[in-house]
Design an enzyme around this catalytic site. Structure first.
Site, PDB file in Angstrom:
ATOM      1  N   GLU A 255       0.886  -1.176   0.000  1.00  0.00           N
ATOM      2  CA  GLU A 255       0.000   0.000   0.000  1.00  0.00           C
ATOM      3  C   GLU A 255       0.914   1.213   0.000  1.00  0.00           C
ATOM      4  OE1 GLU A 255      -3.177   0.010  -0.261  1.00  0.00           O
ATOM      5  OE2 GLU A 255      -3.579  -2.115   0.084  1.00  0.00           O
ATOM      6  N   CYS A 289      -2.649   8.826   2.722  1.00  0.00           N
ATOM      7  CA  CYS A 289      -2.522   8.394   1.321  1.00  0.00           C
ATOM      8  C   CYS A 289      -3.797   8.685   0.526  1.00  0.00           C
ATOM      9  CB  CYS A 289      -2.156   6.920   1.261  1.00  0.00           C
ATOM     10  SG  CYS A 289      -3.257   5.890   2.209  1.00  0.00           S
TER      11      CYS A 289
HETATM   12  N1  LIG Z   1       0.673   5.294   2.195  1.00  0.00           N
HETATM   13  C1  LIG Z   1       0.899   5.633   3.453  1.00  0.00           C
HETATM   14  O1  LIG Z   1       0.066   5.378   4.317  1.00  0.00           O
HETATM   15  C2  LIG Z   1       2.183   6.281   3.842  1.00  0.00           C
HETATM   16  C3  LIG Z   1       2.558   6.286   5.178  1.00  0.00           C
HETATM   17  C4  LIG Z   1       3.762   6.880   5.552  1.00  0.00           C
HETATM   18  C5  LIG Z   1       4.569   7.452   4.594  1.00  0.00           C
HETATM   19  N2  LIG Z   1       4.160   7.449   3.297  1.00  0.00           N
HETATM   20  C6  LIG Z   1       5.003   8.050   2.274  1.00  0.00           C
HETATM   21  O2  LIG Z   1       6.249   8.401   2.815  1.00  0.00           O
HETATM   22  C7  LIG Z   1       6.628   9.733   2.440  1.00  0.00           C
HETATM   23  C8  LIG Z   1       7.280  10.492   3.563  1.00  0.00           C
HETATM   24  O3  LIG Z   1       7.451   9.722   4.704  1.00  0.00           O
HETATM   25  P1  LIG Z   1       8.911   9.215   5.136  1.00  0.00           P
HETATM   26  O4  LIG Z   1       9.923  10.227   4.724  1.00  0.00           O
HETATM   27  O5  LIG Z   1       8.881   8.795   6.555  1.00  0.00           O
HETATM   28  O6  LIG Z   1       9.010   7.960   4.172  1.00  0.00           O
HETATM   29  P2  LIG Z   1       9.926   6.678   4.246  1.00  0.00           P
HETATM   30  O7  LIG Z   1       9.668   5.922   3.016  1.00  0.00           O
HETATM   31  O8  LIG Z   1      11.312   7.044   4.586  1.00  0.00           O
HETATM   32  O9  LIG Z   1       9.372   5.852   5.500  1.00  0.00           O
HETATM   33  C9  LIG Z   1       8.067   5.328   5.533  1.00  0.00           C
HETATM   34  C10 LIG Z   1       8.077   4.138   6.434  1.00  0.00           C
HETATM   35  O10 LIG Z   1       8.943   3.144   5.933  1.00  0.00           O
HETATM   36  C11 LIG Z   1       9.846   2.690   6.941  1.00  0.00           C
HETATM   37  N3  LIG Z   1      11.128   2.414   6.314  1.00  0.00           N
HETATM   38  C12 LIG Z   1      12.048   3.283   5.912  1.00  0.00           C
HETATM   39  N4  LIG Z   1      13.124   2.639   5.389  1.00  0.00           N
HETATM   40  C13 LIG Z   1      12.849   1.327   5.469  1.00  0.00           C
HETATM   41  C14 LIG Z   1      13.542   0.163   5.093  1.00  0.00           C
HETATM   42  N5  LIG Z   1      14.748   0.196   4.521  1.00  0.00           N
HETATM   43  N6  LIG Z   1      12.957  -1.008   5.339  1.00  0.00           N
HETATM   44  C15 LIG Z   1      11.733  -1.070   5.897  1.00  0.00           C
HETATM   45  N7  LIG Z   1      11.033   0.000   6.270  1.00  0.00           N
HETATM   46  C16 LIG Z   1      11.580   1.189   6.057  1.00  0.00           C
HETATM   47  C17 LIG Z   1       9.969   3.804   7.928  1.00  0.00           C
HETATM   48  O11 LIG Z   1      10.300   3.256   9.213  1.00  0.00           O
HETATM   49  C18 LIG Z   1       8.587   4.408   7.871  1.00  0.00           C
HETATM   50  O12 LIG Z   1       7.749   3.715   8.745  1.00  0.00           O
HETATM   51  C19 LIG Z   1       5.313  10.407   2.073  1.00  0.00           C
HETATM   52  O13 LIG Z   1       5.494  11.357   1.078  1.00  0.00           O
HETATM   53  C20 LIG Z   1       4.428   9.259   1.638  1.00  0.00           C
HETATM   54  O14 LIG Z   1       4.505   9.050   0.257  1.00  0.00           O
HETATM   55  C21 LIG Z   1       2.999   6.866   2.900  1.00  0.00           C
HETATM   56  N1  LIG Z   2      -6.378   6.811   5.305  1.00  0.00           N
HETATM   57  C1  LIG Z   2      -5.950   5.522   4.858  1.00  0.00           C
HETATM   58  C2  LIG Z   2      -4.575   5.135   5.282  1.00  0.00           C
HETATM   59  C3  LIG Z   2      -3.505   5.729   4.415  1.00  0.00           C
HETATM   60  O1  LIG Z   2      -2.737   6.608   4.771  1.00  0.00           O
HETATM   61  C4  LIG Z   2      -6.995   4.518   5.268  1.00  0.00           C
HETATM   62  O2  LIG Z   2      -8.125   4.901   5.484  1.00  0.00           O
HETATM   63  O3  LIG Z   2      -6.750   3.356   5.352  1.00  0.00           O
END
Ligand SMILES: NC(=O)c1ccc[n+]([C@@H]2O[C@H](COP(=O)([O-])OP(=O)(O)OC[C@H]3O[C@@H](n4cnc5c(N)ncnc54)[C@H](O)[C@@H]3O)[C@@H](O)[C@H]2O)c1
Ligand SMILES: N[C@@H](CC=O)C(=O)O
Length: 487
Positions: A255, A289
């Site tokens: 996701e 997201c």
């Molecule tokens: N879709 C979502 O729900 C969601 C949630 C959090 C972040 N994001 C995305 O992340 C961007 C910014 O957040 P960020 O800078 O913290 O992103 P990031 O990708 O650095 O980190 C996101 C998550 O991934 C984990 N992570 C980081 N490196 C990892 C690795 N090597 N192995 C496993 N897990 C790892 C982190 O612990 C964190 O929980 C946002 O612009 C967004 O796109 C999306």
């Molecule tokens: N808002 C989402 C989570 C993604 O960031 C959800 O409802 O599951």
């Protein structure tokens, strides 16, 4: 932090039914993003401890899968009830570590608990099929079996519900689970472990490991005994986990990022549509997201919409989530800097900055901002802002708005606002997204297949499809069965 039940605040990892510190004694501070104060620490487990956790989950698997599904469901129902019983404490923990307004945290506890309840019931309906046989005297069919030990990487924006949406399904299917929560928000995950234990979920079945993300992911992705990886987070990290998991060919559920379009047609009331767009954009300070990042409004109502959007946006109260705000802090200073960069980029390329003024109540806060007249060359158009920064531009016809909305590598969720049924059908079918919500901000919930297309991910969470992620289909052919065929 004053909880009614202080035992819900855990600073150790939870492995094989034991609270575990890092074997080298390493730990990391967990900070309240609203105040910058240290709330506590979380243990950083070493690689060998992650491997030991896989062993524990593997050892627990045989017994857990063998339990009658109705009995497994009872344990999940008990877990669900405990989440409700401790809702206030869980919400408080979440607001402290994540920053979101307390009411939103309460909503997330309900939302998170609903997945456990849903999957407890859904697993009872994990049906196989019988297949009319093409082989003489054979009986053919399928049965469903749990995939095995599942590893889950979860994000900081929804620290509880993103765990239960995965773990509820996996546990109900008969899998054992290792959760690696975001280091920013480990306490919600660890409180879930405490409640899982109280619900009677046996040791080794639900484990929460904390540690350096790269170390944990390397061990889990390369271990053959892990059969499924489920991740919610950025597309960048999702790709990394996919690469790491290729050596052992695992099932993957991803996701990833969003960048949702929000389309408003000319038959809509601009004020009502603007109110909805504000609701779809600013929840969790835009760190969602599903957040409506790019808003496309028909030129006929564009100016009126923009004026009303700014009015509704500026009525939102920015502040500490414990003090009745609508918008809390961003998760860390890096996110604030990214939001600033996106606004500067847009303004530099000709967007009008609306809002964003006023003194932010702390270094992790960002005042809600609208960039008007955005174009595809701007970062606000191309990137998921993950902050209270939205972009808006005008369109003239359905073909143009479909082209604009689909002009992104992402494909998670899209919103359409119109009462014209033919247009609804055309836009809904033309949008390259996994989920389309028409005339409604709320689209998610336990019964729906949540997920995206393109670089927004693989697989679905929630609903019947969410259970399938944790089930293998086993085909059987029973040969030489005298009365089997031709029936
Ligand atoms: N879709 C979502 O729900 C969601 C949630 C959090 C972040 N994001 C995305 O992340 C961007 C910014 O957040 P960020 O800078 O913290 O992103 P990031 O990708 O650095 O980190 C996101 C998550 O991934 C984990 N992570 C980081 N490196 C990892 C690795 N090597 N192995 C496993 N897990 C790892 C982190 O612990 C964190 O929980 C946002 O612009 C967004 O796109 C999306
Ligand atoms: N808002 C989402 C989570 C993604 O960031 C959800 O409802 O599951």
């Amino acid at each position: 932090m004053k909880l009614n039940d202080p035992r819900l605040f855990r600073q150790y990892a939870y492995v094989d039914g034991k609270w575990t510190h890092g074997s080298e004694g390493r730990e990391e501070a967990v900070v309240d993003p609203a105040t910058g104060e240290t709330l506590g620490h979380c243990a950083l487990l070493e690689a060998s401890q992650i491997t030991d956790t896989v062993t524990a989950a593997e050892n627990a698997f045989a017994a857990w899968r063998a339990i009658n599904v109705h009995e497994r469901a009872e344990k999940l129902h008990a877990w669900y009830r405990l989440l409700h019983e401790h809702k206030e404490d869980l919400a408080l923990l979440m607001t402290y570590e994540q920053g979101k307004p307390l009411d939103d945290s309460r909503g997330e506890v309900d939302y998170g608990a609903s997945f456990i309840q849903w999957f407890a019931e859904e697993a009872k309906r994990a049906y196989g099929v019988t297949i009319p046989s093409h082989i003489p005297n054979a009986a053919l069919g399928t049965i469903k079996e749990p995939v095995g030990v599942s590893a889950m990487f979860t994000p900081w924006n929804f620290p509880l519900a993103m765990i239960t949406r995965k773990a509820g399904a996996a546990l109900a299917a008969g899998c054992t689970v290792i959760v690696k929560p975001a280091n920013e928000t480990p306490y919600s995950a660890l409180a879930l472990a405490e409640l899982a234990e109280r619900a009677g979920i046996p040791a080794g079945v639900f484990n929460v490991v904390t540690g350096d993300p790269a170390t944990v992911s390397e061990v889990l992705c390369n271990d053959n005994r892990i059969r499924n990886i489920s991740f919610t987070g950025s597309t960048r990290v999702g790709k990394l986990l996919m690469r790491q998991s290729s050596s052992s060919v695992k099932r993957m559920s991803l996701e990833l990022g969003g960048n949702a379009p929000f389309i408003v047609c000319d038959d809509m009331d601009p004020d009502a549509a603007a109110k909805e767009a504000v609701a779809a954009k600013f929840q969790t300070a835009g760190q969602d997201c599903l957040a409506a990042n790019r808003i496309f409004v028909h030129r006929k109502i564009y100016d009126a919409f923009v004026e009303r959007f700014v009015a509704h946006m500026q009525a939102l109260k920015v502040g500490n989530g414990l003090e009745g705000s609508d918008i809390g802090p961003l998760i860390h200073k890096r996110a604030v800097d990214m939001a600033k960069g996106i606004v500067e980029d847009g303004v530099g390329k000709g967007a009008r900055q609306l809002g964003g003024e006023g003194q932010a109540p702390g270094e992790n806060f960002f005042m809600p901002t609208l960039l008007a007249d955005i174009t595809p060359e701007m970062r606000v158009f191309r990137e998921e802002t993950f902050s209270p920064v939205a972009g808006v531009c005008a369109f003239d016809d359905d073909e143009e708005v479909l082209r604009l909305a689909n002009d992104t590598e992402y494909g998670l969720a899209a919103y359409v606002y119109t009462n014209d049924v033919r247009r609804i059908w055309k836009l809904m079918r033309g949008l390259e997204y996994g989920m389309v919500s028409v005339n409604s901000v709320k689209m998610t919930g336990a019964p729906i297949p949540f997920g995206g297309v393109k670089q927004s991910g693989l697989g679905r969470e929630g609903g019947a499809a969410g259970l399938e992620e944790y089930l293998d289909t086993k085909y059987y052919c029973l040969g030489n069965m005298p009365s089997a065929s031709n029936s």
